[in-house]
Design an enzyme around this catalytic site. Structure first.
Site, PDB file in Angstrom:
ATOM      1  N   THR A  56     -97.254 -11.676  48.006  1.00 32.87           N
ATOM      2  CA  THR A  56     -96.043 -10.938  47.608  1.00 32.87           C
ATOM      3  C   THR A  56     -96.456  -9.499  47.294  1.00 32.87           C
ATOM      4  O   THR A  56     -97.622  -9.149  47.431  1.00 32.87           O
ATOM      5  CB  THR A  56     -95.418 -11.535  46.324  1.00 32.87           C
ATOM      6  OG1 THR A  56     -96.315 -11.293  45.231  1.00 32.87           O
ATOM      7  CG2 THR A  56     -95.137 -13.016  46.431  1.00 32.87           C
ATOM      8  N   SER A  69     -95.999 -19.741  35.567  1.00 30.92           N
ATOM      9  CA  SER A  69     -97.335 -19.369  35.105  1.00 30.92           C
ATOM     10  C   SER A  69     -98.226 -19.089  36.315  1.00 30.92           C
ATOM     11  O   SER A  69     -97.722 -18.707  37.377  1.00 30.92           O
ATOM     12  CB  SER A  69     -97.892 -20.505  34.240  1.00 30.92           C
ATOM     13  OG  SER A  69     -99.170 -20.158  33.771  1.00 30.92           O
ATOM     14  N   LYS A  84    -100.017 -15.158  30.982  1.00 34.93           N
ATOM     15  CA  LYS A  84     -99.764 -16.468  31.594  1.00 34.93           C
ATOM     16  C   LYS A  84    -100.352 -17.602  30.747  1.00 34.93           C
ATOM     17  O   LYS A  84     -99.782 -18.681  30.645  1.00 34.93           O
ATOM     18  CB  LYS A  84    -100.334 -16.499  33.023  1.00 34.93           C
ATOM     19  CG  LYS A  84     -99.639 -15.527  33.981  1.00 34.93           C
ATOM     20  CD  LYS A  84     -98.148 -15.819  34.132  1.00 34.93           C
ATOM     21  CE  LYS A  84     -97.415 -14.834  35.011  1.00 34.93           C
ATOM     22  NZ  LYS A  84     -95.984 -15.054  35.124  1.00 34.93           N
ATOM     23  N   TYR A 136    -102.535  -9.587  32.394  1.00 36.24           N
ATOM     24  CA  TYR A 136    -101.663 -10.477  33.178  1.00 36.24           C
ATOM     25  C   TYR A 136    -102.017 -11.941  32.889  1.00 36.24           C
ATOM     26  O   TYR A 136    -101.149 -12.750  32.547  1.00 36.24           O
ATOM     27  CB  TYR A 136    -101.836 -10.166  34.679  1.00 36.24           C
ATOM     28  CG  TYR A 136    -101.116 -11.133  35.580  1.00 36.24           C
ATOM     29  CD1 TYR A 136     -99.729 -11.068  35.737  1.00 36.24           C
ATOM     30  CD2 TYR A 136    -101.808 -12.133  36.281  1.00 36.24           C
ATOM     31  CE1 TYR A 136     -99.064 -11.968  36.554  1.00 36.24           C
ATOM     32  CE2 TYR A 136    -101.148 -13.024  37.100  1.00 36.24           C
ATOM     33  CZ  TYR A 136     -99.777 -12.941  37.239  1.00 36.24           C
ATOM     34  OH  TYR A 136     -99.110 -13.828  38.049  1.00 36.24           O
ATOM     35  N   LEU A 184     -91.489 -14.357  45.030  1.00 44.19           N
ATOM     36  CA  LEU A 184     -91.192 -15.729  44.630  1.00 44.19           C
ATOM     37  C   LEU A 184     -89.731 -15.923  44.218  1.00 44.19           C
ATOM     38  O   LEU A 184     -89.110 -16.928  44.565  1.00 44.19           O
ATOM     39  CB  LEU A 184     -92.126 -16.124  43.473  1.00 44.19           C
ATOM     40  CG  LEU A 184     -91.998 -17.556  42.992  1.00 44.19           C
ATOM     41  CD1 LEU A 184     -92.426 -18.550  44.058  1.00 44.19           C
ATOM     42  CD2 LEU A 184     -92.829 -17.797  41.720  1.00 44.19           C
TER      43      LEU A 184
END
Ligand SMILES: NC(=O)c1ccc[n+]([C@@H]2O[C@H](COP(=O)([O-])OP(=O)(O)OC[C@H]3O[C@@H](n4cnc5c(N)ncnc54)[C@H](OP(=O)(O)O)[C@@H]3O)[C@@H](O)[C@H]2O)c1
Length: 443
Positions: free
Chosen positions: A293, A213, A240, A236, A17
């Site tokens: 990704t 986020s 967020k 994780y 990203l």
């Protein structure tokens, strides 16, 4: 003609990203901003080799964009446009706070005012995939399984390396033990939190701080008693959700006691004509939807199958599957570049929101407000501004109707996490004060 420069810092820009955000910033800036404006991208990586490789790739992307513009205008305006983009690499490792401080100090020292800082870098902290859970989850609910997977194996309690503060020697000889920091928490939230705080002198009321986020940031995956997610098997998602709480409550009067100490310029440079709140940068919350990704660290075969399932989820109508990082970058770039009348104006009018990268079945992308547990679309019960992804498709498992009481709880929790984060910041600033900042330039 007087040139004015738009400067933006993007962390974690060597892949996924972050890299796509830089590419999209170049494209949208050249297509939408007047000739009199220049773009200065400060992209961060963790080492010099990645920095050089990223610089070359970004220059390659710029050349491609310029060729396309030349082709579409039948002219040779690329020379004019090329000089408007400056691409510069900086180094930082968010798990080494001393490098975070060093980066901030070097930008402050050179008086590098920032128009935007995009807090993109992050890690998932996963050990792998639990296939026994994954297969039934994917078969019984592909969209849910590829949006907020429950089958990734979390490295529970994963710690960052010690910061090496003087009082923190772990020699068992009576020195005060340095407190531990969770790696996911530090990379995704606290490292950026410290960075933004230290950058305060070069951020002003027109600067934007953009956080990344996730749609998987669900309410039940965060506990204030475990701020760093060290006991969680969803560290994780916890990081967020914490990001959502911090950003969405950042403008509320109830968090002011903490946000005013966080924004160092409140005491140092608030102008006499503007109130302190107006002189502060604005924080914006975005997410890229689901994109392919290297964050999940899958092998090439699994990556291929993952890609197929992501496209299938989009075909089934998921609004949150942009899949390509470039499409996923639309929300962060919108938050950085949109004129005051757009995103800031929309938040002013309708309330603060979580801006996601959404696509239709054909992959046509747009920026859309995302429903947040306890906050809704805009922090007001029943308010669904135009362009929000409303309805069943935008909701995750365990979704609960927003009520006034839940909105109140969200704000209370937001205030508490601001207090916790400020406490942690002050403690760590004290400890780091003993470490020579120059050391951090070598990450
Ligand atoms: N992929 C998705 O579907 C998705 C969905 C929602 C949100 N996001 C968010 O998007 C952001 C970017 O993730 P991605 O999917 O693009 O993953 P990615 O391709 O793995 O990129 C992560 C980037 O962050 C950098 N990074 C990681 N830890 C760092 C640290 N301690 N200090 C400095 N840089 C660090 C990485 O650098 P190295 O190469 O040196 O490790 C890399 O440049 C993350 O915040 C992630 O949570 C992604």
């Amino acid at each position: 003609m007087e040139q004015d420069t738009f400067t933006v810092l993007v962390t974690g820009a060597n892949s996924g990203l972050g890299y796509a955000i830089c590419c999209r910033l170049i494209d949208e800036f050249l297509h939408t901003r007047p000739q009199s404006q220049n773009l200065h991208i400060l992209f961060s990586t963790r080492d010099q080799r990645k920095s050089e490789a990223t610089r070359k790739r970004l220059h390659g992307h710029l050349q491609k964009t310029l060729r396309n513009i030349n082709d579409s205008t039948h002219g040779k305006i690329s020379l004019l446009l090329e000089s408007r983009v400056k691409i510069e690499g900086v180094l930082v490792d968010l798990t080494k706070l001393i490098t975070v401080k060093a980066l901030a100090q070097s930008l402050v020292r050179r008086g590098q005012r920032l128009d935007a800082a995009i807090c993109n870098a992050g890690v998932a902290g996963w050990l792998g995939t639990n296939w026994v859970k994954a297969i039934p989850e994917v078969i019984t609910g592909l969209i849910e399984a590829t949006t907020a997977p429950e089958f990734m194996i979390c490295d529970v309690g994963l710690l960052a390396k010690p910061q090496g503060t003087l009082s923190g020697k772990r020699d068992g000889k009576g020195g005060e033990e340095e407190p531990t920091l969770g790696q996911v928490f530090l990379s995704n939230v606290f490292g950026h939190y410290m960075l933004v705080h230290w950058l305060s002198p070069v951020l002003d009321g027109n600067s934007r701080v953009i956080w990344i986020s996730s749609v998987s940031a669900l309410e039940n995956l965060f506990s204030r008693q475990d701020l760093q997610g060290l006991r969680s098997d969803r560290a994780y998602e916890s990081s967020k959700r914490l990001t959502d709480l911090l950003v969405l409550t950042s403008d509320l009067p109830s968090t002011t006691p903490f946000t005013s100490t966080f924004w160092a310029q409140d005491s140092s440079q608030a102008s006499t004509t503007k109130t302190k709140a107006e002189a502060r940068p604005k924080m914006y919350l975005t997410h890229p939807g689901v994109i392919q990704t290297s964050i999940a660290d899958l092998n090439p075969i699994m990556s291929f199958f993952m890609l197929l399932s992501l496209y299938y989820a989009r075909l089934l109508g998921s609004p949150w599957h942009p899949i390509s990082p470039y499409k996923g970058a639309i929300s962060a770039v919108y938050a950085a570049l949109s004129p005051t009348s757009q995103l800031p104006g929309q938040e002013e009018m309708d309330g603060k929101g979580k801006w996601g990268s959404s696509t239709d079945v054909f992959g046509g992308e747009r920026v859309a407000r995302t429903e947040v547990d306890g906050w809704g679309f805009a922090g007001v019960v029943g308010r669904i501004p135009t362009g929000s992804v409303a309805g069943k498709m935008g909701r995750r498992k365990g979704w609960r109707e927003m009520t006034g009481e839940r909105r109140e709880e969200f704000e209370v929790e937001g205030r508490e996490v601001w207090r916790d984060m400020e406490r942690l910041r002050v403690e760590w600033e004290g400890r780091l004060g003993e470490v020579e900042v120059g050391k951090g330039e070598d990450v």
